[in-house]
Design an enzyme around this catalytic site. Structure first.
Site, short mmCIF file in Angstrom:
data_model
loop_
_atom_site.label_atom_id
_atom_site.label_comp_id
_atom_site.label_asym_id
_atom_site.label_seq_id
_atom_site.Cartn_x
_atom_site.Cartn_y
_atom_site.Cartn_z
N CYS A 114 71.38 99.91 -7.46
CA CYS A 114 70.86 99.31 -8.70
C CYS A 114 69.55 98.56 -8.49
O CYS A 114 68.83 98.29 -9.45
CB CYS A 114 71.90 98.41 -9.34
SG CYS A 114 73.38 99.29 -9.82
N HIS A 251 67.80 93.87 -14.40
CA HIS A 251 68.72 95.00 -14.28
C HIS A 251 69.83 94.80 -15.31
O HIS A 251 70.35 93.69 -15.47
CB HIS A 251 69.30 95.05 -12.87
CG HIS A 251 70.41 96.03 -12.73
ND1 HIS A 251 70.28 97.33 -13.17
CD2 HIS A 251 71.66 95.92 -12.22
CE1 HIS A 251 71.42 97.97 -12.93
NE2 HIS A 251 72.26 97.14 -12.36
N ASN A 281 75.18 100.21 -17.71
CA ASN A 281 74.47 100.05 -16.43
C ASN A 281 74.01 101.43 -15.96
O ASN A 281 74.83 102.26 -15.57
CB ASN A 281 75.43 99.41 -15.42
CG ASN A 281 74.77 99.16 -14.07
OD1 ASN A 281 73.68 99.66 -13.79
ND2 ASN A 281 75.43 98.40 -13.23
C1 LIG Z 1 83.37 94.05 -14.18
C2 LIG Z 1 83.30 92.81 -15.02
C3 LIG Z 1 82.73 93.13 -16.40
C4 LIG Z 1 84.70 92.26 -15.22
O1 LIG Z 1 84.68 91.04 -15.90
P1 LIG Z 1 85.52 89.81 -15.33
O2 LIG Z 1 85.43 88.76 -16.33
O3 LIG Z 1 84.99 89.51 -13.94
O4 LIG Z 1 86.98 90.38 -15.28
P2 LIG Z 1 87.95 90.55 -14.03
O5 LIG Z 1 87.42 91.58 -13.09
O6 LIG Z 1 88.28 89.19 -13.51
O7 LIG Z 1 89.18 91.17 -14.75
C5 LIG Z 1 89.93 90.43 -15.70
C6 LIG Z 1 91.08 91.28 -16.18
O8 LIG Z 1 90.59 92.33 -17.03
C7 LIG Z 1 91.15 93.56 -16.62
N1 LIG Z 1 90.21 94.66 -16.92
C8 LIG Z 1 89.28 95.21 -16.13
N2 LIG Z 1 88.65 96.18 -16.77
C9 LIG Z 1 89.17 96.24 -18.01
C10 LIG Z 1 88.95 97.04 -19.15
N3 LIG Z 1 88.00 98.00 -19.16
N4 LIG Z 1 89.67 96.81 -20.24
C11 LIG Z 1 90.62 95.86 -20.28
N5 LIG Z 1 90.89 95.08 -19.23
C12 LIG Z 1 90.18 95.27 -18.10
C13 LIG Z 1 91.38 93.40 -15.14
O9 LIG Z 1 92.34 94.32 -14.69
C14 LIG Z 1 91.85 91.97 -15.07
O10 LIG Z 1 93.20 91.95 -15.43
P3 LIG Z 1 94.25 91.01 -14.64
O11 LIG Z 1 93.73 89.62 -14.88
O12 LIG Z 1 95.53 91.33 -15.30
O13 LIG Z 1 94.16 91.43 -13.21
C15 LIG Z 1 82.45 91.75 -14.34
O14 LIG Z 1 83.12 91.27 -13.19
C16 LIG Z 1 81.11 92.25 -13.88
O15 LIG Z 1 80.27 92.61 -14.69
N6 LIG Z 1 80.86 92.23 -12.58
C17 LIG Z 1 79.60 92.59 -11.98
C18 LIG Z 1 79.35 94.02 -12.23
C19 LIG Z 1 78.03 94.39 -11.72
O16 LIG Z 1 77.12 93.65 -11.79
N7 LIG Z 1 78.00 95.58 -11.20
C20 LIG Z 1 76.89 96.24 -10.80
C21 LIG Z 1 75.90 95.47 -10.07
S1 LIG Z 1 74.70 96.59 -9.97
#
Ligand SMILES: CC(C)(COP(=O)(O)OP(=O)(O)OC[C@H]1O[C@@H](n2cnc3c(N)ncnc32)[C@H](O)[C@@H]1OP(=O)(O)O)[C@@H](O)C(=O)NCCC(=O)NCCS
Length: 324
Positions: A114, A251, A281
């Site tokens: 990324c 990004h 993304n």
């Molecule tokens: C991925 C992301 C959106 C998740 O958001 P978050 O607030 O961190 O959520 P978590 O990962 O803590 O997950 C919370 C809950 O939602 C659930 N969950 C994950 N994806 C889900 C979806 N698509 N729909 C519903 N629930 C979902 C998880 O299983 C978790 O459930 P649990 O608490 O029962 O285990 C976030 O972490 C993120 O954007 N991270 C960075 C991603 C990134 O920058 N990536 C690329 C860099 S280039």
């Protein structure tokens, strides 16, 4: 006099198929509301069957050349940022070279996931300021839909396909930050964070292309901190600070990362280009896509100071300060 790599053209291409969040509700335990509130994403584009990264990149390149008023053989080099090449080799850059009908110069790919466009732009700038190329096409092009695990709701709802391109041209400046062109860059990586974001296949390990794996939550925390420090570092190198910035072009991974970084940098959201709601993304394509959309919307104008920042697998992260 100082040679600067000045942006003289910009363009992008998005595949025709638009996939709204609601489409995932049919196959996964997820909701439009969860995806919107946790990531800011509302829809993304997915490439059609048989539509490859080089096809998207060639379309974006053609749009950028048109915007610059140039023909392919005016270009000396193509630098492509991608982690989703058509084939293991040859490079996507040479495939784009052939597709757009460019019969001279050279092309190569850069892979920093990324953060790829920041690395590609830094390399392209080096080619220009060292006199090895007068005009360079810098392209970010991806088909991340090809490396999704469609059963993993925590990743497959976040990514999209697309391409964006800039044309850089060597122009003489005064050597001050009032010059148009790339002013500074800051590149970083730390391989100890490999497991936070990776693809579980590859040529010399599994012999497959693999699927994307991500520890979203720890990555989120790393992202805000590292994006803030790299953007600050790029500006500080040339004696600028957050107050001089007209536009942050981040990004586009998650609206909460974008907002968190802007807040830490002290830049209001009115001065941040945001496209994550429409594109998801798109990895290395996200920054040139955002630049192209920002220009098309009349936001980014000639002479504006931009800081572009990105982080991704590696971890690899970085920022570029440039005057448009
Ligand atoms: C991925 C992301 C959106 C998740 O958001 P978050 O607030 O961190 O959520 P978590 O990962 O803590 O997950 C919370 C809950 O939602 C659930 N969950 C994950 N994806 C889900 C979806 N698509 N729909 C519903 N629930 C979902 C998880 O299983 C978790 O459930 P649990 O608490 O029962 O285990 C976030 O972490 C993120 O954007 N991270 C960075 C991603 C990134 O920058 N990536 C690329 C860099 S280039």
């Amino acid at each position: 006099m100082t040679t600067r790599a000045v942006v003289i053209g910009v363009g992008h291409y998005l595949p025709e198929r638009v996939v709204p969040n609601s489409e995932f509700e049919q196959s996964l335990d997820t909701t439009d509301e969860w995806i919107r509130t946790r990531s800011g994403i509302e829809r993304r584009h997915f490439a059609a069957e048989g539509e490859t990264t080089s096809m998207l990149g060639a379309q974006a390149a053609t749009a950028a050349l048109k915007n610059a008023g140039l023909v392919p053989d005016d270009i000396d080099a193509i630098v492509v940022a991608t982690s989703t090449p058509d084939l293991t080799f040859p490079s996507v850059a040479t495939m784009i070279q052939e597709k757009i009908g460019m019969t001279r110069g050279f092309g190569f790919d850069v892979q920093a996931v990324c953060a790829g466009f920041i690395y590609a732009l830094t390399n392209a700038n080096a080619l220009v300021v060292s006199g090895q190329a007068k005009r360079v096409l810098v392209i970010g092009a991806e088909t991340f839909s090809r490396i999704m695990d469609w059963t993993d709701r925590a990743t497959c709802v976040l990514f999209g396909d697309g391409a964006g391109a800039l044309v850089l041209e060597a122009q003489e400046g005064d050597g001050t930050t009032q010059d148009r062109g790339v002013l500074s860059s800051d590149l970083n990586s730390d391989g100890r964070y490999r497991d936070m974001l990776y693809v579980d296949g590859g040529v010399s390990s599994t012999g497959t292309s693999g699927k994307l794996r991500m520890q979203g939550n720890p990555l989120f925390r790393q992202a805000v901190e590292k994006l803030t420090s790299t953007a600050t570092a790029a500006l500080t190198k040339v004696g600028l600070d957050d107050n001089s910035v007209d536009w942050i072009v981040p990004h586009q991974a998650n609206i909460r990362i974008i907002q968190g970084t802007a807040k830490k940098l002290g830049v209001p959201m009115e001065r941040v280009i945001v496209t994550v709601q429409d594109h998801g993304n798109t990895s290395a394509a996200s920054i040139p896509l955002a630049m192209s959309v920002g220009v098309a919307q009349g936001k980014i104008k000639k002479g504006d100071l931009l800081v572009a920042e990105a982080i991704g697998g590696g971890l690899a992260w970085g920022a570029v300060a440039l005057r448009w």
